[in-house]
Design a protein around this motif. Sequence first.
Motif, PDB file in Angstrom:
ATOM      1  N   ASP A 128    -111.124 -19.757  -2.073  1.00 55.99           N
ATOM      2  CA  ASP A 128    -112.375 -20.281  -1.524  1.00 55.99           C
ATOM      3  C   ASP A 128    -113.262 -19.112  -1.104  1.00 55.99           C
ATOM      4  OD1 ASP A 128    -114.213 -22.211  -0.469  1.00 55.99           O
ATOM      5  OD2 ASP A 128    -113.425 -21.783   1.538  1.00 55.99           O
ATOM      6  N   ILE A 129    -114.506 -19.095  -1.602  1.00 54.00           N
ATOM      7  CA  ILE A 129    -115.438 -18.018  -1.292  1.00 54.00           C
ATOM      8  C   ILE A 129    -116.449 -18.506  -0.270  1.00 54.00           C
ATOM      9  CG2 ILE A 129    -117.229 -16.496  -2.214  1.00 54.00           C
ATOM     10  CD1 ILE A 129    -115.865 -16.722  -4.939  1.00 54.00           C
ATOM     11  N   GLY A 130    -116.600 -17.747   0.822  1.00 54.02           N
ATOM     12  CA  GLY A 130    -117.612 -18.109   1.802  1.00 54.02           C
ATOM     13  C   GLY A 130    -117.596 -17.212   3.015  1.00 54.02           C
ATOM     14  N   VAL A 131    -118.717 -17.160   3.713  1.00 48.54           N
ATOM     15  CA  VAL A 131    -118.837 -16.376   4.939  1.00 48.54           C
ATOM     16  C   VAL A 131    -117.772 -16.801   5.936  1.00 48.54           C
ATOM     17  CG1 VAL A 131    -120.345 -15.928   6.930  1.00 48.54           C
ATOM     18  CG2 VAL A 131    -121.294 -15.893   4.615  1.00 48.54           C
ATOM     19  N   GLU A 132    -117.455 -18.096   5.953  1.00 52.78           N
ATOM     20  CA  GLU A 132    -116.471 -18.614   6.911  1.00 52.78           C
ATOM     21  C   GLU A 132    -115.085 -17.998   6.728  1.00 52.78           C
ATOM     22  OE1 GLU A 132    -116.182 -21.528   3.421  1.00 52.78           O
ATOM     23  OE2 GLU A 132    -117.774 -20.424   4.417  1.00 52.78           O
ATOM     24  N   ASN A 133    -114.819 -17.415   5.564  1.00 49.85           N
ATOM     25  CA  ASN A 133    -113.523 -16.796   5.288  1.00 49.85           C
ATOM     26  C   ASN A 133    -113.481 -15.308   5.623  1.00 49.85           C
ATOM     27  OD1 ASN A 133    -112.469 -19.214   4.202  1.00 49.85           O
ATOM     28  ND2 ASN A 133    -113.527 -18.808   2.284  1.00 49.85           N
ATOM     29  N   ALA A 134    -114.623 -14.732   5.955  1.00 50.12           N
ATOM     30  CA  ALA A 134    -114.701 -13.294   6.230  1.00 50.12           C
ATOM     31  C   ALA A 134    -114.164 -12.989   7.629  1.00 50.12           C
ATOM     32  CB  ALA A 134    -116.139 -12.815   6.102  1.00 50.12           C
ATOM     33  N   SER A 135    -113.548 -11.843   7.751  1.00 46.45           N
ATOM     34  CA  SER A 135    -113.058 -11.398   9.056  1.00 46.45           C
ATOM     35  C   SER A 135    -114.239 -10.987   9.933  1.00 46.45           C
ATOM     36  CB  SER A 135    -112.121 -10.201   8.885  1.00 46.45           C
ATOM     37  OG  SER A 135    -112.866  -9.067   8.468  1.00 46.45           O
ATOM     38  N   PRO A 136    -114.058 -10.988  11.248  1.00 50.75           N
ATOM     39  CA  PRO A 136    -115.123 -10.495  12.129  1.00 50.75           C
ATOM     40  C   PRO A 136    -115.561  -9.075  11.761  1.00 50.75           C
ATOM     41  CG  PRO A 136    -113.495 -11.665  13.424  1.00 50.75           C
ATOM     42  CD  PRO A 136    -112.939 -11.545  12.023  1.00 50.75           C
ATOM     43  N   GLU A 137    -114.606  -8.228  11.364  1.00 53.17           N
ATOM     44  CA  GLU A 137    -114.936  -6.859  10.984  1.00 53.17           C
ATOM     45  C   GLU A 137    -115.825  -6.829   9.743  1.00 53.17           C
ATOM     46  OE1 GLU A 137    -111.628  -7.902  11.437  1.00 53.17           O
ATOM     47  OE2 GLU A 137    -111.648  -7.190  13.505  1.00 53.17           O
ATOM     48  N   ALA A 138    -115.531  -7.672   8.738  1.00 50.14           N
ATOM     49  CA  ALA A 138    -116.338  -7.717   7.516  1.00 50.14           C
ATOM     50  C   ALA A 138    -117.754  -8.204   7.832  1.00 50.14           C
ATOM     51  CB  ALA A 138    -115.685  -8.624   6.478  1.00 50.14           C
ATOM     52  N   ILE A 139    -117.872  -9.165   8.732  1.00 49.48           N
ATOM     53  CA  ILE A 139    -119.192  -9.668   9.129  1.00 49.48           C
ATOM     54  C   ILE A 139    -119.970  -8.584   9.865  1.00 49.48           C
ATOM     55  CG2 ILE A 139    -120.378 -11.323  10.639  1.00 49.48           C
ATOM     56  CD1 ILE A 139    -118.091 -13.334   9.864  1.00 49.48           C
ATOM     57  N   ARG A 140    -119.327  -7.916  10.806  1.00 46.49           N
ATOM     58  CA  ARG A 140    -120.006  -6.840  11.546  1.00 46.49           C
ATOM     59  C   ARG A 140    -120.433  -5.715  10.600  1.00 46.49           C
ATOM     60  NH1 ARG A 140    -116.271  -8.353  15.741  1.00 46.49           N
ATOM     61  NH2 ARG A 140    -114.726  -6.873  14.987  1.00 46.49           N
ATOM     62  N   HIS A 141    -119.568  -5.383   9.640  1.00 48.47           N
ATOM     63  CA  HIS A 141    -119.893  -4.337   8.665  1.00 48.47           C
ATOM     64  C   HIS A 141    -121.129  -4.739   7.844  1.00 48.47           C
ATOM     65  CE1 HIS A 141    -119.196  -0.879   6.096  1.00 48.47           C
ATOM     66  NE2 HIS A 141    -119.272  -1.670   5.038  1.00 48.47           N
ATOM     67  N   ALA A 142    -121.174  -5.989   7.390  1.00 54.02           N
ATOM     68  CA  ALA A 142    -122.325  -6.469   6.606  1.00 54.02           C
ATOM     69  C   ALA A 142    -123.599  -6.421   7.448  1.00 54.02           C
ATOM     70  CB  ALA A 142    -122.063  -7.882   6.099  1.00 54.02           C
ATOM     71  N   LEU A 143    -123.509  -6.844   8.708  1.00 55.47           N
ATOM     72  CA  LEU A 143    -124.688  -6.866   9.579  1.00 55.47           C
ATOM     73  C   LEU A 143    -125.144  -5.459   9.962  1.00 55.47           C
ATOM     74  CD1 LEU A 143    -123.781  -9.908  11.833  1.00 55.47           C
ATOM     75  CD2 LEU A 143    -125.535  -9.802  10.035  1.00 55.47           C
ATOM     76  N   ALA A 144    -124.235  -4.505   9.924  1.00 58.18           N
ATOM     77  CA  ALA A 144    -124.602  -3.121  10.219  1.00 58.18           C
ATOM     78  C   ALA A 144    -125.351  -2.478   9.055  1.00 58.18           C
ATOM     79  CB  ALA A 144    -123.354  -2.304  10.548  1.00 58.18           C
ATOM     80  N   ARG A 145    -125.297  -3.125   7.891  1.00 53.25           N
ATOM     81  CA  ARG A 145    -125.901  -2.552   6.682  1.00 53.25           C
ATOM     82  C   ARG A 145    -126.988  -3.446   6.109  1.00 53.25           C
ATOM     83  NH1 ARG A 145    -121.824  -1.463   2.450  1.00 53.25           N
ATOM     84  NH2 ARG A 145    -123.248   0.150   1.821  1.00 53.25           N
ATOM     85  N   VAL A 146    -127.791  -4.073   6.953  1.00 55.01           N
ATOM     86  CA  VAL A 146    -128.835  -4.972   6.458  1.00 55.01           C
ATOM     87  C   VAL A 146    -129.906  -4.192   5.711  1.00 55.01           C
ATOM     88  CG1 VAL A 146    -128.497  -6.728   8.239  1.00 55.01           C
ATOM     89  CG2 VAL A 146    -130.191  -4.943   8.585  1.00 55.01           C
ATOM     90  N   HIS A 147    -130.538  -4.877   4.778  1.00 53.27           N
ATOM     91  CA  HIS A 147    -131.634  -4.317   4.001  1.00 53.27           C
ATOM     92  C   HIS A 147    -132.828  -5.250   4.122  1.00 53.27           C
ATOM     93  CE1 HIS A 147    -129.199  -1.305   1.910  1.00 53.27           C
ATOM     94  NE2 HIS A 147    -128.262  -2.231   1.822  1.00 53.27           N
ATOM     95  N   THR A 148    -134.006  -4.683   4.281  1.00 55.44           N
ATOM     96  CA  THR A 148    -135.230  -5.480   4.298  1.00 55.44           C
ATOM     97  C   THR A 148    -135.816  -5.460   2.901  1.00 55.44           C
ATOM     98  OG1 THR A 148    -135.635  -4.833   6.581  1.00 55.44           O
ATOM     99  CG2 THR A 148    -137.488  -5.765   5.369  1.00 55.44           C
ATOM    100  N   SER A 149    -136.208  -6.639   2.424  1.00 54.27           N
ATOM    101  CA  SER A 149    -136.764  -6.699   1.075  1.00 54.27           C
ATOM    102  C   SER A 149    -138.246  -6.354   1.093  1.00 54.27           C
ATOM    103  CB  SER A 149    -136.544  -8.092   0.463  1.00 54.27           C
ATOM    104  OG  SER A 149    -137.242  -9.070   1.186  1.00 54.27           O
ATOM    105  N   TYR A 150    -138.648  -5.592   0.106  1.00 53.30           N
ATOM    106  CA  TYR A 150    -140.038  -5.208  -0.091  1.00 53.30           C
ATOM    107  C   TYR A 150    -140.423  -5.592  -1.514  1.00 53.30           C
ATOM    108  CZ  TYR A 150    -139.306  -2.323   4.045  1.00 53.30           C
ATOM    109  OH  TYR A 150    -139.009  -1.889   5.303  1.00 53.30           O
ATOM    110  N   GLU A 151    -140.875  -6.841  -1.675  1.00 51.71           N
ATOM    111  CA  GLU A 151    -141.271  -7.316  -3.002  1.00 51.71           C
ATOM    112  C   GLU A 151    -142.429  -6.464  -3.530  1.00 51.71           C
ATOM    113  OE1 GLU A 151    -139.938  -9.571  -5.062  1.00 51.71           O
ATOM    114  OE2 GLU A 151    -138.374 -10.050  -3.621  1.00 51.71           O
ATOM    115  N   GLY A 152    -142.357  -6.084  -4.773  1.00 50.03           N
ATOM    116  CA  GLY A 152    -143.416  -5.304  -5.394  1.00 50.03           C
ATOM    117  C   GLY A 152    -143.321  -3.813  -5.115  1.00 50.03           C
ATOM    118  N   ALA A 153    -142.275  -3.395  -4.432  1.00 50.27           N
ATOM    119  CA  ALA A 153    -142.106  -1.973  -4.137  1.00 50.27           C
ATOM    120  C   ALA A 153    -141.773  -1.228  -5.429  1.00 50.27           C
ATOM    121  CB  ALA A 153    -140.980  -1.779  -3.130  1.00 50.27           C
TER     122      ALA A 153
END
Length: 181
Positions: A89-114
């Motif tokens: 089963d694939i989903g955010v609900e299956n991710a460990s707290p560490e995996a979630i924190r790691h993903a949130l530490a590496r957010v990217h802002t989208s710049y359409e047309g960049a």
Amino acid sequence: MIKEVIVVEGRDDTVAIRRAVEADTIETGGSAINQRILKRIALAQERRGVIVLTDPDHAGERIRKIIANKVPGCKHAFIPEADATRKGDIGVENASPEAIRHALARVHTSYEGAPSLIDWEDLIAAGLIVHPQAAARRMEMGNLLGIGYCNGKQFYKRLSVFQITREEFSAALSQIEREGL
């Protein structure tokens, strides 16, 4: 407490987020995202900012694209498929707290047309397209860069939208080559 509101697909995802960090969430209700939810996301983006954290599957990618098209300027976080999979089963609900924190530490802002900082030829030379191992290499590069997995054309677009630099690209490429991919 995370300032931005995190957009997830469902209640189980909210539970997983709250195990990892203190944050408010908006649930899309799965792939049936409607105008009411999009208005809530737009208001959250205007007032606090939004981080989109959907499942690393086709439905999650569809939701992410809808939100990005309707609510510009959102930040995006990606959990690698391997970190979000349990018993098939694939989903955010299956991710460990560490995996979630790691993903949130590496957010990217989208710049359409960049303008793209990486050329299509760079993808060919890196074996990310037109290569027998292209899909596996893109998956690993996407995980290392924090932009998720997608096909070659979408990968090229994400490199541009998230303004991945040549230095970031080269460092990730060096790492996958050291790992023998």
